[in-house]
Design a protein around this motif. Structure first.
Motif, PDB file in Angstrom:
ATOM      1  N   THR A  13     -36.197   9.954  23.236  1.00 16.61           N
ATOM      2  CA  THR A  13     -35.630  10.818  24.267  1.00 16.61           C
ATOM      3  C   THR A  13     -35.906  10.170  25.617  1.00 16.61           C
ATOM      4  O   THR A  13     -37.049   9.840  25.926  1.00 16.61           O
ATOM      5  CB  THR A  13     -36.256  12.226  24.216  1.00 16.61           C
ATOM      6  OG1 THR A  13     -35.993  12.785  22.928  1.00 16.61           O
ATOM      7  CG2 THR A  13     -35.671  13.120  25.294  1.00 16.61           C
ATOM      8  N   VAL A  14     -34.845   9.980  26.394  1.00 15.31           N
ATOM      9  CA  VAL A  14     -34.964   9.384  27.725  1.00 15.31           C
ATOM     10  C   VAL A  14     -34.694  10.481  28.742  1.00 15.31           C
ATOM     11  O   VAL A  14     -33.654  11.137  28.701  1.00 15.31           O
ATOM     12  CB  VAL A  14     -33.944   8.237  27.909  1.00 15.31           C
ATOM     13  CG1 VAL A  14     -34.044   7.658  29.320  1.00 15.31           C
ATOM     14  CG2 VAL A  14     -34.155   7.148  26.865  1.00 15.31           C
ATOM     15  N   GLU A  15     -35.647  10.691  29.641  1.00 16.17           N
ATOM     16  CA  GLU A  15     -35.487  11.660  30.717  1.00 16.17           C
ATOM     17  C   GLU A  15     -35.308  10.898  32.021  1.00 16.17           C
ATOM     18  O   GLU A  15     -36.007   9.914  32.266  1.00 16.17           O
ATOM     19  CB  GLU A  15     -36.709  12.565  30.829  1.00 16.17           C
ATOM     20  CG  GLU A  15     -36.603  13.577  31.955  1.00 16.17           C
ATOM     21  CD  GLU A  15     -37.851  14.429  32.119  1.00 16.17           C
ATOM     22  OE1 GLU A  15     -37.729  15.494  32.741  1.00 16.17           O
ATOM     23  OE2 GLU A  15     -38.926  14.024  31.643  1.00 16.17           O
ATOM     24  N   VAL A  16     -34.371  11.349  32.846  1.00 17.93           N
ATOM     25  CA  VAL A  16     -34.190  10.768  34.176  1.00 17.93           C
ATOM     26  C   VAL A  16     -34.784  11.739  35.178  1.00 17.93           C
ATOM     27  O   VAL A  16     -34.445  12.934  35.174  1.00 17.93           O
ATOM     28  CB  VAL A  16     -32.705  10.521  34.507  1.00 17.93           C
ATOM     29  CG1 VAL A  16     -32.570   9.841  35.858  1.00 17.93           C
ATOM     30  CG2 VAL A  16     -32.041   9.679  33.429  1.00 17.93           C
ATOM     31  N   ARG A  20     -25.897  11.407  24.212  1.00 19.25           N
ATOM     32  CA  ARG A  20     -26.404  10.261  23.445  1.00 19.25           C
ATOM     33  C   ARG A  20     -26.242   8.967  24.246  1.00 19.25           C
ATOM     34  O   ARG A  20     -25.425   8.875  25.149  1.00 19.25           O
ATOM     35  CB  ARG A  20     -25.643  10.108  22.126  1.00 19.25           C
ATOM     36  CG  ARG A  20     -25.781  11.271  21.181  1.00 19.25           C
ATOM     37  CD  ARG A  20     -27.162  11.282  20.531  1.00 19.25           C
ATOM     38  NE  ARG A  20     -27.229  12.260  19.458  1.00 19.25           N
ATOM     39  CZ  ARG A  20     -27.745  13.472  19.593  1.00 19.25           C
ATOM     40  NH1 ARG A  20     -28.200  13.861  20.762  1.00 19.25           N
ATOM     41  NH2 ARG A  20     -27.797  14.304  18.574  1.00 19.25           N
ATOM     42  N   GLY A  21     -27.034   7.945  23.847  1.00 15.76           N
ATOM     43  CA  GLY A  21     -26.942   6.656  24.505  1.00 15.76           C
ATOM     44  C   GLY A  21     -27.654   5.596  23.697  1.00 15.76           C
ATOM     45  O   GLY A  21     -28.051   5.821  22.544  1.00 15.76           O
ATOM     46  N   ALA A  73     -31.705  14.775  33.966  1.00 10.45           N
ATOM     47  CA  ALA A  73     -30.968  14.772  32.701  1.00 10.45           C
ATOM     48  C   ALA A  73     -31.839  14.174  31.609  1.00 10.45           C
ATOM     49  O   ALA A  73     -32.816  13.476  31.883  1.00 10.45           O
ATOM     50  CB  ALA A  73     -29.689  13.957  32.839  1.00 10.45           C
ATOM     51  N   THR A  74     -31.455  14.453  30.364  1.00  5.40           N
ATOM     52  CA  THR A  74     -32.074  13.789  29.224  1.00  5.40           C
ATOM     53  C   THR A  74     -30.961  13.322  28.292  1.00  5.40           C
ATOM     54  O   THR A  74     -29.861  13.880  28.282  1.00  5.40           O
ATOM     55  CB  THR A  74     -33.032  14.709  28.439  1.00  5.40           C
ATOM     56  OG1 THR A  74     -32.307  15.830  27.971  1.00  5.40           O
ATOM     57  CG2 THR A  74     -34.204  15.143  29.278  1.00  5.40           C
ATOM     58  N   VAL A  75     -31.284  12.302  27.541  1.00  2.13           N
ATOM     59  CA  VAL A  75     -30.341  11.760  26.569  1.00  2.13           C
ATOM     60  C   VAL A  75     -31.144  11.256  25.378  1.00  2.13           C
ATOM     61  O   VAL A  75     -32.253  10.738  25.534  1.00  2.13           O
ATOM     62  CB  VAL A  75     -29.472  10.640  27.210  1.00  2.13           C
ATOM     63  CG1 VAL A  75     -30.292   9.448  27.623  1.00  2.13           C
ATOM     64  CG2 VAL A  75     -28.358  10.214  26.297  1.00  2.13           C
ATOM     65  N   GLU A  76     -30.617  11.451  24.187  1.00  3.40           N
ATOM     66  CA  GLU A  76     -31.219  10.904  22.974  1.00  3.40           C
ATOM     67  C   GLU A  76     -30.619   9.520  22.775  1.00  3.40           C
ATOM     68  O   GLU A  76     -29.400   9.381  22.645  1.00  3.40           O
ATOM     69  CB  GLU A  76     -30.926  11.804  21.776  1.00  3.40           C
ATOM     70  CG  GLU A  76     -31.716  11.461  20.549  1.00  3.40           C
ATOM     71  CD  GLU A  76     -33.210  11.733  20.685  1.00  3.40           C
ATOM     72  OE1 GLU A  76     -33.964  11.110  19.916  1.00  3.40           O
ATOM     73  OE2 GLU A  76     -33.630  12.538  21.540  1.00  3.40           O
TER      74      GLU A  76
END
Length: 158
Positions: free
Chosen positions: A38-41, A78-79, A51-54
């Motif tokens: 999980t990436v959080e900005v 997603r990313g 934002a967050t993206v898996e």
């Protein structure tokens, strides 16, 4: 006995050649699977979550080369996070992509150094350049929708 050894050697060479050709045509054959994170900005000034993206983690040379080119579509949440061994000037291309991406270059400390809005294209391919140890690819327009800009930070475990 010698004839049998030659037959085995020729068969092994033919199998090796066929496997090599298959991998050259479709490098994804070498990829067993991706870890995810999980990436959080977070905002670079306020530390507010933007934002967050898996993200699938591309942490080896084959995974980095293939990237998202073997992906038909990418959901909005997603990313792919590309992990390099060191921080350097890098160039990414939209090889065999069927959709656009935001290409986000990130320094060793997680600070975003550059964001490119990359459209799907045919050859010759544009080289999107930036500095960093990490590169995050997300659906095109994701950065604008979430107010993500250079100077903001990514937080993740890899």
């Amino acid at each position: 006995m010698r004839r049998r050894a030659l037959t085995i050697a020729a068969t092994a060479a033919a199998v090796t050649l066929l496997v090599g050709l298959a991998v050259a045509v479709d490098p994804t054959l070498l990829i067993a699977g991706y870890e995810t994170t999980t990436v959080e900005v977070v905002d670079g000034e306020t530390n507010a979550s933007l934002a967050t993206v898996e993200a699938r983690v591309a942490d080896g040379p084959v995974k980095r080369y293939v990237g998202l080119s073997a992906t038909d579509a990418l959901p909005a949440d997603r990313g792919m996070l590309f992990v390099h061994g060191d921080s350097a000037e890098r160039a990414y291309v939209m090889r065999d992509m069927t959709f656009g991406l935001d290409i986000i270059f990130v320094s060793v400390d997680g600070t975003i150094t550059a964001i490119h809005d990359a459209e799907r294209e045919e050859r010759p391919l544009t080289r999107y350049r930036g500095a960093g140890r990490y590169v995050l690819e997300v659906p095109r327009g994701w950065s604008d929708r979430h107010g993500v800009e250079p100077g903001d930070r990514l937080v993740f475990d890899v």
